[in-house]
Design a protein around this motif. Structure first.
Motif, short mmCIF file in Angstrom:
data_model
loop_
_atom_site.label_atom_id
_atom_site.label_comp_id
_atom_site.label_asym_id
_atom_site.label_seq_id
_atom_site.Cartn_x
_atom_site.Cartn_y
_atom_site.Cartn_z
N PRO A 115 0.80 -1.24 0.00
CA PRO A 115 0.00 0.00 0.00
C PRO A 115 0.83 1.29 0.00
O PRO A 115 0.48 2.22 -0.73
CB PRO A 115 -0.86 -0.13 1.26
CG PRO A 115 -0.97 -1.60 1.48
CD PRO A 115 0.37 -2.15 1.06
N PRO A 116 1.92 1.38 0.77
CA PRO A 116 2.70 2.63 0.69
C PRO A 116 3.31 2.88 -0.70
O PRO A 116 3.35 4.02 -1.16
CB PRO A 116 3.81 2.45 1.74
CG PRO A 116 3.27 1.45 2.68
CD PRO A 116 2.42 0.53 1.86
N ILE A 117 3.76 1.80 -1.36
CA ILE A 117 4.30 1.97 -2.71
C ILE A 117 3.21 2.48 -3.64
O ILE A 117 3.42 3.43 -4.41
CB ILE A 117 4.90 0.65 -3.23
CG1 ILE A 117 6.17 0.31 -2.47
CG2 ILE A 117 5.17 0.72 -4.73
CD1 ILE A 117 6.74 -1.07 -2.77
N ALA A 118 2.02 1.89 -3.58
CA ALA A 118 0.91 2.32 -4.42
C ALA A 118 0.50 3.76 -4.08
O ALA A 118 0.23 4.57 -4.98
CB ALA A 118 -0.28 1.38 -4.25
N PHE A 119 0.47 4.08 -2.79
CA PHE A 119 0.09 5.43 -2.36
C PHE A 119 1.05 6.47 -2.93
O PHE A 119 0.63 7.47 -3.52
CB PHE A 119 0.08 5.48 -0.82
CG PHE A 119 -0.39 6.79 -0.27
CD1 PHE A 119 -1.73 6.98 0.02
CD2 PHE A 119 0.51 7.82 -0.01
CE1 PHE A 119 -2.17 8.18 0.55
CE2 PHE A 119 0.08 9.02 0.50
CZ PHE A 119 -1.27 9.21 0.79
N PHE A 120 2.35 6.24 -2.76
CA PHE A 120 3.32 7.22 -3.24
C PHE A 120 3.37 7.27 -4.77
O PHE A 120 3.60 8.32 -5.35
CB PHE A 120 4.70 6.97 -2.63
CG PHE A 120 4.74 7.33 -1.18
CD1 PHE A 120 4.54 8.64 -0.77
CD2 PHE A 120 4.95 6.37 -0.21
CE1 PHE A 120 4.55 8.99 0.57
CE2 PHE A 120 4.97 6.70 1.13
CZ PHE A 120 4.76 8.02 1.52
N VAL B 168 -5.29 -2.23 -7.76
CA VAL B 168 -4.52 -3.48 -7.84
C VAL B 168 -3.82 -3.75 -6.50
O VAL B 168 -3.75 -4.90 -6.05
CB VAL B 168 -3.52 -3.42 -9.00
CG1 VAL B 168 -2.54 -4.57 -8.95
CG2 VAL B 168 -4.27 -3.43 -10.33
N SER B 169 -3.35 -2.71 -5.85
CA SER B 169 -2.73 -2.88 -4.53
C SER B 169 -3.72 -3.48 -3.54
O SER B 169 -3.36 -4.37 -2.76
CB SER B 169 -2.23 -1.53 -4.02
OG SER B 169 -1.83 -1.62 -2.68
N GLY B 170 -4.96 -3.03 -3.56
CA GLY B 170 -5.98 -3.59 -2.68
C GLY B 170 -6.25 -5.06 -2.98
O GLY B 170 -6.40 -5.88 -2.08
N ALA B 171 -6.27 -5.40 -4.28
CA ALA B 171 -6.51 -6.80 -4.68
C ALA B 171 -5.34 -7.69 -4.26
O ALA B 171 -5.55 -8.79 -3.74
CB ALA B 171 -6.72 -6.88 -6.19
#
Length: 125
Positions: free
Chosen positions: A82-87, A103-106
């Motif tokens: 999640p932090p990678i996707a967030f940033f 995709v991060s959530g999946a």
């Protein structure tokens, strides 16, 4: 038989919400909106609580029935997603950054499912 517990149910709902909001934001927005970002941050917060609870459960005597290194490896990897996707979403500012959030959530859900399988390996048929 798969054991359903409160953590798995809560994680499923949180991950599904993150996926849904990411997909909706992809369809209707050109940039990541606050809802999709907050859902991803919520996923990370859930994983932190899950990690603390897993540590407490192990210290309290409830052991991982599968390989502990595999469980903790999945958990550490899930905590990074999640932090990678967030940033990525904050820095990209394109419509497709929302897809990355979805995709991060999946992926987080799949890892949570696998962690639950590893934890309860003795009761899965």
């Amino acid at each position: 038989m798969f054991v359903l517990n409160g953590f798995f149910i809560a994680g499923t709902i949180i991950c599904a919400l993150a996926v849904l909001l990411g997909l909706i934001a992809t369809v209707i927005r050109r940039y990541p909106d606050d809802w999709a970002l907050v859902a991803t941050a919520g996923t990370e917060l859930f994983l932190i609580v899950y990690a603390v609870a897993a540590g407490i459960r192990q210290v309290g005597g409830e052991m991982v029935l599968g390989e502990p290194w595999e469980f903790w490896g999945y958990l550490l990897t899930a905590l990074i997603m999640p932090p990678i996707a967030f940033f990525w979403a904050v820095s990209d500012k394109s419509r497709w950054a929302n897809t990355v959030l979805a995709v991060s959530g999946a992926i987080t859900f799949v890892m949570l499912f696998r962690m639950e399988q590893i934890w309860h390996v003795g009761v899965i048929a």
